[in-house]
Every structure is written in C-alpha cells, then in structure tokens.
Write a protein that holds these residues in place. Structure first.
Motif, PDB file in Angstrom:
ATOM      1  N   ARG A  99     -87.598  14.220 -83.890  1.00 14.54           N
ATOM      2  CA  ARG A  99     -86.541  15.250 -83.990  1.00 14.54           C
ATOM      3  C   ARG A  99     -85.525  14.716 -86.254  1.00 14.54           C
ATOM      4  NH1 ARG A  99     -81.682  17.005 -81.189  1.00 14.54           N
ATOM      5  NH2 ARG A  99     -81.967  15.558 -79.420  1.00 14.54           N
ATOM      6  N   SER A 100     -85.312  15.814 -86.492  1.00 12.02           N
ATOM      7  CA  SER A 100     -85.499  15.807 -87.702  1.00 12.02           C
ATOM      8  C   SER A 100     -84.597  16.744 -88.426  1.00 12.02           C
ATOM      9  CB  SER A 100     -86.735  15.092 -89.128  1.00 12.02           C
ATOM     10  OG  SER A 100     -86.496  15.065 -90.399  1.00 12.02           O
ATOM     11  N   GLU A 116     -96.369  24.939 -85.964  1.00 12.20           N
ATOM     12  CA  GLU A 116     -96.561  23.631 -87.260  1.00 12.20           C
ATOM     13  C   GLU A 116     -97.833  24.536 -87.954  1.00 12.20           C
ATOM     14  OE1 GLU A 116     -94.780  19.832 -89.459  1.00 12.20           O
ATOM     15  OE2 GLU A 116     -95.441  20.170 -87.465  1.00 12.20           O
ATOM     16  N   TYR A 170     -88.039  20.620 -84.811  1.00 14.88           N
ATOM     17  CA  TYR A 170     -87.504  19.389 -85.389  1.00 14.88           C
ATOM     18  C   TYR A 170     -85.731  19.287 -84.632  1.00 14.88           C
ATOM     19  CZ  TYR A 170     -91.888  18.362 -87.582  1.00 14.88           C
ATOM     20  OH  TYR A 170     -93.121  17.986 -87.626  1.00 14.88           O
ATOM     21  N   ARG A 174     -86.569  18.162 -91.575  1.00 15.08           N
ATOM     22  CA  ARG A 174     -87.566  18.342 -91.302  1.00 15.08           C
ATOM     23  C   ARG A 174     -87.519  20.362 -90.698  1.00 15.08           C
ATOM     24  NH1 ARG A 174     -92.372  17.912 -93.418  1.00 15.08           N
ATOM     25  NH2 ARG A 174     -93.430  19.518 -91.864  1.00 15.08           N
TER      26      ARG A 174
END
Length: 464
Positions: A284-285, A258, A276, A288
């Motif tokens: 978890r996204s 990141e 992500y 994103r």
C-alpha cells in the motif's frame, strides 16, 4: 547534444510532444538536425497530422510514397481519419503486397499495421471494396417494408454477412501474425477469443480443449511481448479474475497493470493506482497511487480518485483542482465532490449551498445517485416534499440504498406522497435483504418501530 529520434517521439511516454507548441518545436528540430529521408518525413507527417494539418503532412510524405512502406501507411492513416475507406484500403493494400515491406523492421511493422487496419475495417466498418460476392454487399434497404417473415430473413442474411466479414478479418489478422508476428494482430485475435466471437471448429480433436479465455491469454501474452499496452491490460484482468490465466493472482495482475500504465494506458494507470491505494497485489502506498493517477489526464475515474486521495491527505487545494479538472471532462463524481466541498465549506471553498446545489444538479443530470439524495435532503429543508420524493425515488431506481431508505420513510410519514405503511414495510424489507451495515440496521429499526406501533393500535384503547 544532437537529438535522436527516440528522444523526439517515443510513443506512450512523457517524451511525446503533446501541446501545439511542443509539436511545432519537434518538427523544427527534425528539420534542422536530421537529413531528409523517409524516416524523418514520416515522423514530421505524424506531427502535422496531430496538428490536423493534413496538407503539410501529405507534402512531407509525397517524395517517399513509391519507396517507403511506412510512408504509405502514414498516408493511409490520413484517409482512415477522414473515414474515406476506399482510399485508405488502397494504400493499406500497397503496404501489404509490396515485397519492399520486409526489408527492415519499420517496413515490416508498417505491413503488419496494414493487415491489422484492413481487418479492422472489415470487422468494424463492414467495408469490403469491390467485393465479387453479392451477398457481402447486402443493401440494408432490402429490409424495409417487409413482412415479419421477410424481416426475419433479412436479419438472418445480415447476421450471415457480418459473420463472413469477421471471418475475412480473422484471416487478415492471422496472416499479419504469420508474416510479421504483428502485436496488434495478436491482440485483436485475443480480444475476439475473449468475447467468444471466434466460431468453434466443427471437428475438434479429442481430449481436453482450451477455453476461449485460455486462448485469449496466449494471444495477449504474445502481443504483450510486442509492448502492447492494451494486451498487458487484458492480461491483468485475466490474472485478477483467474479466467484463462494459470491461476488467480493479484500480484501478477498488478504487475501487468503497471506495465500497461508505463506504456501509456490510462485505464491501467487508474487500476494500478487503486492497487496501490488498497494494497492489492502490491504494498500500500498513497504516493505511488498518486504517481499513476496524476498521469491519467483524460480518465475521469482516475482524476476523481486523485482528488479523493488529496482529500484524505487534507490537501484541499489540490483536491479542488483535481475535481475541477474532472468537471471539465464532465465527470459526474467530480461534480458531486465539488458539491460536497461547497456544501461543507473549507479554506478554499467557502460554504455555499447555492454552488453546492449547482454541482449536485450537474452530477444528478448524469444519474449520480449520491447527488440525487443530497438534492432530496435540500428539498426537504426547503419544505418541497414532492420534489424530495421524486429525487429519492430516482436515486432508489439507480440502486441507491440511501434513496431506498428515504423513500420508505416518506411513504411511512406520508410526505410528498400519500401515506402507505404497507409500501414502506416492503421497502424497509428490501433494504434489510439487499443492504448491509448501517443501512440494514436502520431498516431493521424502522420495521421494529412499525411493528410496535401496529401492536399498540391493535390493542383496545391503545395509543401511540
């Protein structure tokens, strides 16, 4: 509000002008709002270089070359881009040797950059200007027309020369570190340790010795402190593998990916996007993940993955746009997914087998095994079994489990080739041994079917 230099040209951020018009606007603002000095001249020159306008870049730099190390380094980059190594070397040396270079942070950075670039020229280009050592200027033509023994000697001498080149480069990187703690020099030494390119000391001290990966981790950590996107990326990979890092840690890997992504590294944008998506070291996204994948505008895998995320969200128009974006970069996976969209049809891609075949062929030309298999299925539908056999064989040779199974079935049925049950059994056994899931199950079913068939044929009067 009067603009500041940071607002106008901060490297690796969204503030960096990118389009032709944005760069021209940035130049105009610099010329309108800032007094003429070396700092302004260097920034304007860099923008002109971005426009491939070397003439205006050199005009901006000219008044400051005698007094500004950053201006001289910028002049050197012009020759580096043109691959005029002798002129580039001259200007880099002037940055390194001039005591003026230590007066301020920007000048020190320019001097550190010069050490790094001189090391890179020696290491990668194998250029040493006016070397007093004949052995450093070995002419490759000496190896032409020699006996086998002569060729071996030439190769040995060439390897020795390249080793000397690397040693000279390493010495420059170390000097750049000792004088200026330069981030790129830290990074390059870390990379050389990572790849095992730095020779071991002949008389190492007694006791536990650090591995090359551990030393690389330390150098990358130093470079990361200097905001090196590439160093953060390498640290992430070391944390992920556990090699050289204090321990294996997905969370630390994600954090480094990141940081690297925020500094503009597109490979890191792709990797943190995957983190992500999969919940690897982070929560978890999909949102994103998309945030980072959308920023990687030149990374083929990131663009294709972005399209697949949109497909999962059933946002077919955004998926189509993403795959088209990837296709412009010649991404085989983007071509393949465009083919799938036209094969299956949707609101934005009316079903068209012809268009699907076109995109599959583009992907297959780059060795995409999925596309080879899909073209094989279309060939079977068209009754062209010989072509289907060739496509499945190519897919199998590229590691495709579907290609392996279909090739076995064609040998079993004698389609597109001479029937060969023994070869079919071998291929099914390969699939059973190498593959998992439904592929292995299907191979097992076909082997059992062939065994039953063989047993029936072996029975007197037996029929299938």
């Amino acid at each position: 509000q009067q603009p500041t230099f940071a607002m106008l040209a901060t490297p690796n951020t969204s503030l960096e002008p990118s389009t032709h018009q944005e760069i021209l606007d940035a130049i105009q603002i610099l010329q309108s709002y800032f007094p003429p000095d070396s700092q302004r001249a260097v920034k304007i020159a860099k923008h002109y270089i971005g426009l491939n306008d070397v003439e205006n870049a050199e005009k901006e730099l000219e008044p400051y070359l005698n007094q500004s190390a950053p201006a001289r380094f910028c002049k050197a980059t012009i020759y580096l881009d043109k691959k005029e190594w002798e002129e580039a070397w001259k200007w880099l040396q002037s940055c390194m040797k001039d005591s003026e270079a230590t007066k301020d942070e920007e000048s020190a950075n320019a001097a550190g950059d010069a050490y790094y670039e001189c090391g890179r020229i020696i290491e990668e280009i194998h250029y040493v200007p006016a070397s007093p050592h004949k052995e450093d200027m070995l002419d490759d033509s000496q190896g032409m027309g020699l006996s086998s023994l002569g060729n071996t000697r030439f190769k040995y001498e060439e390897q020795a020369r390249l080793k000397r080149m690397r040693e000279k480069a390493i010495a420059l990187y170390k000097e750049g570190i000792s004088k200026y703690q330069h981030g790129a020099c830290y990074y390059r030494l870390g990379y050389l340790f990572l790849k095992g390119m730095i020779p071991k000391q002949p008389f190492a001290p007694v006791g536990p010795q650090k591995t090359d990966h551990e030393v690389a981790f330390e150098y990358f950590s130093k470079a990361a402190e200097k905001q090196s996107a590439e160093a953060h990326f390498q640290l992430a990979q070391l944390w992920e593998s556990g090699k050289g890092a204090p321990k294996k840690s997905r969370a630390q890997a994600a954090e480094c990916f990141e940081r690297s992504a925020r500094l503009g590294n597109e490979a890191a944008m792709f990797h943190i996007g995957l983190c992500y998506l999969e919940g690897r070291g982070v929560k978890r996204s999909a949102d994103r993940a998309l945030h980072y994948l959308k920023k990687a505008k030149q990374h083929k895998a990131a663009i294709t993955t972005k399209g697949l995320v949109y497909l999962q969200k059933k946002d077919y128009l955004s998926a189509l746009e993403a795959f088209r974006e990837g296709a412009k970069l010649k991404s085989s996976k983007s071509f393949y997914n465009l083919g799938c969209m036209y094969r299956d049809g949707s609101k934005f891609t009316p079903q068209s087998i012809q268009k699907a075949k076109t995109f599959f062929r583009e992907a297959a030309s780059q060795g995409n095994s999925h596309a080879l298999c899909d073209l094989g299925y279309f060939a079977i539908q068209d009754g062209n079994f010989v072509e289907a056999f060739r496509l499945f064989r190519d897919a199998k040779n590229r590691g495709s489990s579907a290609g392996l199974l279909n090739l076995a079935r064609m040998f079993e049925e004698g389609q597109g080739t001479k029937q060969d049950i023994e070869r079919a059994v071998q291929l099914y056994q390969d699939a059973l041994r190498k593959c998992k899931g439904s592929t292995a199950e299907h191979a097992k079913e076909r082997l059992e079917a062939l065994q039953r068939k063989s047993a029936l044929l072996a029975t007197p009067g037996g029929t299938v």
